[in-house]
Design a protein around this motif. Structure first.
Motif, PDB file in Angstrom:
ATOM      1  N   ARG A 233      10.392 -10.793  52.193  1.00 13.91           N
ATOM      2  CA  ARG A 233       9.053 -10.342  52.571  1.00 13.91           C
ATOM      3  C   ARG A 233       8.155 -11.554  52.776  1.00 13.91           C
ATOM      4  NH1 ARG A 233       5.022  -6.389  49.098  1.00 13.91           N
ATOM      5  NH2 ARG A 233       3.947  -5.573  50.914  1.00 13.91           N
ATOM      6  N   ASN A 234       7.385 -11.533  53.854  1.00 12.93           N
ATOM      7  CA  ASN A 234       6.414 -12.581  54.140  1.00 12.93           C
ATOM      8  C   ASN A 234       5.022 -12.025  53.869  1.00 12.93           C
ATOM      9  OD1 ASN A 234       7.667 -15.065  55.929  1.00 12.93           O
ATOM     10  ND2 ASN A 234       8.880 -13.202  56.013  1.00 12.93           N
ATOM     11  N   VAL A 235       4.255 -12.732  53.071  1.00 13.56           N
ATOM     12  CA  VAL A 235       2.901 -12.300  52.731  1.00 13.56           C
ATOM     13  C   VAL A 235       1.926 -13.342  53.255  1.00 13.56           C
ATOM     14  CG1 VAL A 235       1.328 -11.662  50.859  1.00 13.56           C
ATOM     15  CG2 VAL A 235       3.773 -11.157  50.641  1.00 13.56           C
ATOM     16  N   PHE A 236       0.996 -12.892  54.106  1.00 13.90           N
ATOM     17  CA  PHE A 236      -0.044 -13.761  54.629  1.00 13.90           C
ATOM     18  C   PHE A 236      -1.327 -13.472  53.854  1.00 13.90           C
ATOM     19  CE2 PHE A 236       3.030 -13.857  57.960  1.00 13.90           C
ATOM     20  CZ  PHE A 236       2.890 -15.096  58.557  1.00 13.90           C
ATOM     21  N   VAL A 237      -1.889 -14.511  53.254  1.00 19.03           N
ATOM     22  CA  VAL A 237      -3.065 -14.353  52.413  1.00 19.03           C
ATOM     23  C   VAL A 237      -4.227 -15.133  53.019  1.00 19.03           C
ATOM     24  CG1 VAL A 237      -4.025 -14.729  50.095  1.00 19.03           C
ATOM     25  CG2 VAL A 237      -1.603 -14.118  50.363  1.00 19.03           C
ATOM     26  N   ASP A 238      -5.334 -14.437  53.282  1.00 21.29           N
ATOM     27  CA  ASP A 238      -6.567 -15.080  53.727  1.00 21.29           C
ATOM     28  C   ASP A 238      -7.191 -15.720  52.489  1.00 21.29           C
ATOM     29  OD1 ASP A 238      -9.207 -15.712  54.438  1.00 21.29           O
ATOM     30  OD2 ASP A 238      -9.358 -14.019  55.831  1.00 21.29           O
ATOM     31  N   GLY A 239      -6.971 -17.017  52.331  1.00 25.55           N
ATOM     32  CA  GLY A 239      -7.319 -17.738  51.106  1.00 25.55           C
ATOM     33  C   GLY A 239      -8.763 -17.600  50.664  1.00 25.55           C
ATOM     34  N   TYR A 240      -9.705 -17.855  51.556  1.00 24.41           N
ATOM     35  CA  TYR A 240     -11.109 -17.801  51.148  1.00 24.41           C
ATOM     36  C   TYR A 240     -11.561 -16.372  50.907  1.00 24.41           C
ATOM     37  CZ  TYR A 240     -11.422 -22.760  52.123  1.00 24.41           C
ATOM     38  OH  TYR A 240     -11.225 -24.118  52.095  1.00 24.41           O
ATOM     39  N   ASN A 241     -10.985 -15.411  51.611  1.00 22.24           N
ATOM     40  CA  ASN A 241     -11.295 -14.010  51.375  1.00 22.24           C
ATOM     41  C   ASN A 241     -10.894 -13.630  49.948  1.00 22.24           C
ATOM     42  OD1 ASN A 241     -10.487 -10.968  51.476  1.00 22.24           O
ATOM     43  ND2 ASN A 241     -11.822 -11.278  53.256  1.00 22.24           N
ATOM     44  N   VAL A 242      -9.726 -14.075  49.523  1.00 22.55           N
ATOM     45  CA  VAL A 242      -9.249 -13.807  48.169  1.00 22.55           C
ATOM     46  C   VAL A 242     -10.111 -14.534  47.140  1.00 22.55           C
ATOM     47  CG1 VAL A 242      -7.315 -14.253  46.580  1.00 22.55           C
ATOM     48  CG2 VAL A 242      -6.890 -13.195  48.803  1.00 22.55           C
ATOM     49  N   ILE A 243     -10.413 -15.799  47.369  1.00 20.15           N
ATOM     50  CA  ILE A 243     -11.241 -16.549  46.427  1.00 20.15           C
ATOM     51  C   ILE A 243     -12.585 -15.858  46.227  1.00 20.15           C
ATOM     52  CG2 ILE A 243     -12.583 -18.698  46.162  1.00 20.15           C
ATOM     53  CD1 ILE A 243     -10.096 -20.190  47.277  1.00 20.15           C
ATOM     54  N   ASN A 244     -13.165 -15.370  47.309  1.00 18.05           N
ATOM     55  CA  ASN A 244     -14.463 -14.701  47.208  1.00 18.05           C
ATOM     56  C   ASN A 244     -14.372 -13.321  46.559  1.00 18.05           C
ATOM     57  OD1 ASN A 244     -16.070 -16.754  48.350  1.00 18.05           O
ATOM     58  ND2 ASN A 244     -15.386 -16.169  50.382  1.00 18.05           N
TER      59      ASN A 244
ATOM     60  N   GLU B 283     -12.275 -14.316  38.743  1.00 19.97           N
ATOM     61  CA  GLU B 283     -12.026 -15.631  38.134  1.00 19.97           C
ATOM     62  C   GLU B 283     -12.159 -16.761  39.158  1.00 19.97           C
ATOM     63  OE1 GLU B 283      -9.951 -13.006  37.879  1.00 19.97           O
ATOM     64  OE2 GLU B 283      -9.302 -12.758  35.801  1.00 19.97           O
ATOM     65  N   LEU B 284     -11.603 -16.538  40.357  1.00 21.46           N
ATOM     66  CA  LEU B 284     -11.654 -17.580  41.387  1.00 21.46           C
ATOM     67  C   LEU B 284     -13.067 -17.751  41.927  1.00 21.46           C
ATOM     68  CD1 LEU B 284      -8.349 -16.822  43.332  1.00 21.46           C
ATOM     69  CD2 LEU B 284      -8.753 -18.588  41.614  1.00 21.46           C
ATOM     70  N   ASN B 285     -13.782 -16.667  42.041  1.00 19.26           N
ATOM     71  CA  ASN B 285     -15.162 -16.738  42.518  1.00 19.26           C
ATOM     72  C   ASN B 285     -16.015 -17.552  41.541  1.00 19.26           C
ATOM     73  OD1 ASN B 285     -17.280 -16.264  44.257  1.00 19.26           O
ATOM     74  ND2 ASN B 285     -17.611 -14.173  43.600  1.00 19.26           N
TER      75      ASN B 285
ATOM     76  N   GLN C 102     -17.811 -21.555  42.264  1.00 13.75           N
ATOM     77  CA  GLN C 102     -19.215 -21.951  42.104  1.00 13.75           C
ATOM     78  C   GLN C 102     -19.335 -23.421  41.709  1.00 13.75           C
ATOM     79  OE1 GLN C 102     -20.950 -19.148  39.367  1.00 13.75           O
ATOM     80  NE2 GLN C 102     -20.632 -17.427  40.760  1.00 13.75           N
ATOM     81  N   TYR C 103     -18.292 -23.942  41.056  1.00 15.08           N
ATOM     82  CA  TYR C 103     -18.294 -25.345  40.653  1.00 15.08           C
ATOM     83  C   TYR C 103     -17.517 -26.220  41.630  1.00 15.08           C
ATOM     84  CZ  TYR C 103     -19.922 -23.099  36.436  1.00 15.08           C
ATOM     85  OH  TYR C 103     -20.641 -22.332  35.555  1.00 15.08           O
ATOM     86  N   SER C 104     -16.427 -25.653  42.163  1.00 16.47           N
ATOM     87  CA  SER C 104     -15.598 -26.464  43.050  1.00 16.47           C
ATOM     88  C   SER C 104     -14.668 -25.574  43.888  1.00 16.47           C
ATOM     89  CB  SER C 104     -14.757 -27.435  42.213  1.00 16.47           C
ATOM     90  OG  SER C 104     -13.712 -27.987  42.964  1.00 16.47           O
ATOM     91  N   PHE C 105     -14.837 -25.644  45.215  1.00 17.95           N
ATOM     92  CA  PHE C 105     -13.934 -24.916  46.100  1.00 17.95           C
ATOM     93  C   PHE C 105     -12.516 -25.450  45.929  1.00 17.95           C
ATOM     94  CE2 PHE C 105     -17.092 -22.851  48.919  1.00 17.95           C
ATOM     95  CZ  PHE C 105     -16.414 -21.656  49.112  1.00 17.95           C
ATOM     96  N   GLU C 106     -12.383 -26.756  45.772  1.00 14.31           N
ATOM     97  CA  GLU C 106     -11.066 -27.366  45.624  1.00 14.31           C
ATOM     98  C   GLU C 106     -10.357 -26.823  44.385  1.00 14.31           C
ATOM     99  OE1 GLU C 106      -7.663 -29.632  46.177  1.00 14.31           O
ATOM    100  OE2 GLU C 106      -9.238 -29.089  47.576  1.00 14.31           O
ATOM    101  N   ALA C 107     -11.064 -26.710  43.272  1.00 13.82           N
ATOM    102  CA  ALA C 107     -10.465 -26.183  42.040  1.00 13.82           C
ATOM    103  C   ALA C 107     -10.034 -24.729  42.231  1.00 13.82           C
ATOM    104  CB  ALA C 107     -11.450 -26.301  40.884  1.00 13.82           C
ATOM    105  N   ALA C 108     -10.831 -23.949  42.935  1.00 16.20           N
ATOM    106  CA  ALA C 108     -10.477 -22.544  43.201  1.00 16.20           C
ATOM    107  C   ALA C 108      -9.231 -22.473  44.085  1.00 16.20           C
ATOM    108  CB  ALA C 108     -11.650 -21.811  43.849  1.00 16.20           C
ATOM    109  N   ARG C 109      -9.148 -23.353  45.086  1.00 13.75           N
ATOM    110  CA  ARG C 109      -7.952 -23.384  45.944  1.00 13.75           C
ATOM    111  C   ARG C 109      -6.714 -23.742  45.136  1.00 13.75           C
ATOM    112  NH1 ARG C 109     -11.327 -25.829  50.030  1.00 13.75           N
ATOM    113  NH2 ARG C 109     -10.728 -27.862  49.246  1.00 13.75           N
ATOM    114  N   VAL C 110      -6.827 -24.758  44.296  1.00 17.45           N
ATOM    115  CA  VAL C 110      -5.694 -25.210  43.479  1.00 17.45           C
ATOM    116  C   VAL C 110      -5.228 -24.086  42.547  1.00 17.45           C
ATOM    117  CG1 VAL C 110      -5.033 -26.794  41.610  1.00 17.45           C
ATOM    118  CG2 VAL C 110      -6.233 -27.673  43.629  1.00 17.45           C
TER     119      VAL C 110
END
Length: 169
Positions: free
Chosen positions: A2-13, A17-19, A23-31
């Protein structure tokens, strides 16, 4: 697979927990999201395409980095995560099993028409949380069953001598 495509910033927002981390660091949320996706992918055996918009970054070229079964994609200048996902789903959507994770309803509709299943970011959040819980239970069960007592590991004569020493004190 199965291939799952995830819209990263949509999920972060969308994920609490990621949101909060964002607030402190987009990079930390991505990691953090990348690490979560690696665990999720390893547990289920899915190939994950984690797509981040870079369309507003002047001169940006498309960048891909693979970490196990997780492919991290930064789109090129002028290309959104949605358009990247649509392009790939158009190529493979009816040939292999594809799921698209986004809360963008138009994106969900377009990818569904191209052969993919869809899941909102919140539905995915709940699935990932459940997977994390299963991983935790499996780890605890594995650790408990692999536990070896000292009595099982040392010679009986030594064990008796240690017991005598313990009783004499």
């Amino acid at each position: 697979m199965r291939n799952v495509f995830v819209d990263g910033y949509n999920v972060i927002n969308s994920w609490p927990e990621l949101n909060k981390i964002k607030q402190y660091s987009f990079e930390a949320a991505r990691v953090e999201l990348i690490e979560i996706m690696q665990n999720y992918s390893a547990y289920h055996g899915y190939k994950i395409f984690l797509v981040f918009d870079a369309h507003m970054v002047k001169g940006s070229i498309e960048k891909k980095e693979r970490m196990g079964n997780v492919v991290i994609v930064f789109t090129k200048e002028g290309e959104t995560a949605d358009s990247f996902i649509e392009r790939y789903v158009s190529l493979i959507g009816r040939k292999i099993e594809v799921c698209v994770v986004t809360s963008d309803s138009l994106e969900q509709q377009v990818t569904f028409q191209r052969g993919a299943t869809r899941m909102s970011s919140i539905e995915f959040y709940n699935e990932v949380k459940l997977t994390g819980h299963k991983i935790s239970i499996n780890t605890k069960n594995s650790n408990a069953s692999n536990r070896v007592t000292i009595e099982e590991r040392i010679n009986e004569d030594i064990l008796e001598k240690l017991e005598k020493i313990r009783r004499s004190h």
